[in-house]
Design an enzyme around this catalytic site. Structure first.
Site, mmCIF file in Angstrom:
data_model
loop_
_atom_site.group_PDB
_atom_site.id
_atom_site.type_symbol
_atom_site.label_atom_id
_atom_site.label_comp_id
_atom_site.label_asym_id
_atom_site.label_seq_id
_atom_site.Cartn_x
_atom_site.Cartn_y
_atom_site.Cartn_z
ATOM 1 N N ASP A 181 -10.068 -12.151 5.847
ATOM 2 C CA ASP A 181 -10.413 -13.710 6.427
ATOM 3 C C ASP A 181 -11.160 -13.332 7.243
ATOM 4 O O ASP A 181 -11.924 -12.693 6.968
ATOM 5 C CB ASP A 181 -9.367 -14.628 6.823
ATOM 6 C CG ASP A 181 -8.712 -13.842 7.855
ATOM 7 O OD1 ASP A 181 -8.992 -13.918 9.070
ATOM 8 O OD2 ASP A 181 -7.761 -12.423 7.995
ATOM 9 N N GLU B 6 1.278 -1.425 -0.175
ATOM 10 C CA GLU B 6 -0.071 0.386 -0.172
ATOM 11 C C GLU B 6 0.967 0.837 0.375
ATOM 12 O O GLU B 6 0.320 1.987 -0.783
ATOM 13 C CB GLU B 6 -1.231 0.095 0.986
ATOM 14 C CG GLU B 6 -2.125 1.200 1.194
ATOM 15 C CD GLU B 6 -2.816 1.157 2.370
ATOM 16 O OE1 GLU B 6 -3.387 1.553 2.654
ATOM 17 O OE2 GLU B 6 -2.602 -0.205 3.134
#
Length: 234
Positions: free
Chosen positions: A202, A17
């Site tokens: 997740d 990022e």
């Protein structure tokens, strides 16, 4: 909704990022402190300072305080998290309404889980205007894939289904990660507006090894796109 900030702090949790910010920010300078590199520049005509916090609450707290000391007047934090809200799927996004430390546990002394003893505030609320800007950016880019909710933070990677159920039912959490509540506490202590934006990598149920790594790169791209869209309205 449009807000005005003079200098915007951006904290990323992932190397990927930060690399995207390096590519898109018109850099004007940088400095290093406490082992963290802070890069200053311009993005969409806004002054920004961005950095990578490192993992865990201590890293996040130190990083945030130094960013505030550098003169930012709001802080945006992005990264990945495990879904606690059952309806959330991998790739969905949580925009923080508040943050709480789930591993702050003095219940044997009569305090509620998450409560910081002898302190008035232990659930730290994000700035409503930043929550709305982030939510609108998410809806523009990923329609129907974002929710507003409570971000739970702790220095542990949660992978137990029973614990996940407790986090949702007892603490009201939407997702769990390892930095947001520390950042939030530092921002509140300094009276600096903040918002935490998390992409679900997740389900926080022990299956993270299956999808975490493959989703990290895509999550980084998504996070960068959200920050980019937000800055157009700040």
């Amino acid at each position: 909704m449009t807000a005005s900030y003079n200098k915007i702090g951006i904290i990323g949790a992932m190397v990927e990022e930060i690399e995207l910010l390096h590519k898109h920010v018109e850099k004007t300078g940088s400095f290093a402190k406490a082992g963290i590199e802070y890069v200053e520049g311009m993005l969409h005509g806004k002054r920004v300072v961005f950095c990578k916090s490192g993992v865990g609450k201590v890293n996040a707290a130190v990083c945030t305080q130094l960013l505030i000391d550098a003169g930012v007047d709001c802080v945006l934090f992005t990264g990945v998290a495990g879904a606690v809200e059952p309806s959330l799927n991998i790739g969905d996004i949580v925009v923080s309404t508040s943050c709480l430390q789930h591993d702050m546990d003095c219940t044997p002394l009569g305090f509620a889980r998450g409560q910081i003893p002898f302190q008035e505030t232990w659930e730290f609320h994000a700035a409503p205007e930043l929550v709305e800007i982030a939510s609108q950016a998410c809806e523009t880019l990923f329609p129907g894939r974002s929710v507003k909710g409570k971000v739970l933070s702790g220095d542990q990677f949660v992978a137990d289904r029973g614990e996940v159920r407790k986090m949702h039912e007892e603490l009201g959490g939407a997702c769990t990660e390892m930095e947001g509540a520390a950042l939030a506490q530092v921002c509140v202590m300094n009276d600096v507006p903040f918002v935490v934006i998390r992409s679900m990598s997740d389900k926080a149920d022990g299956s993270a090894h299956v999808n975490f790594n493959e989703f990290t790169v895509q999550a980084s791209v998504n996070s960068h796109r959200i920050i980019d869209e937000m800055l157009k309205h700040m």
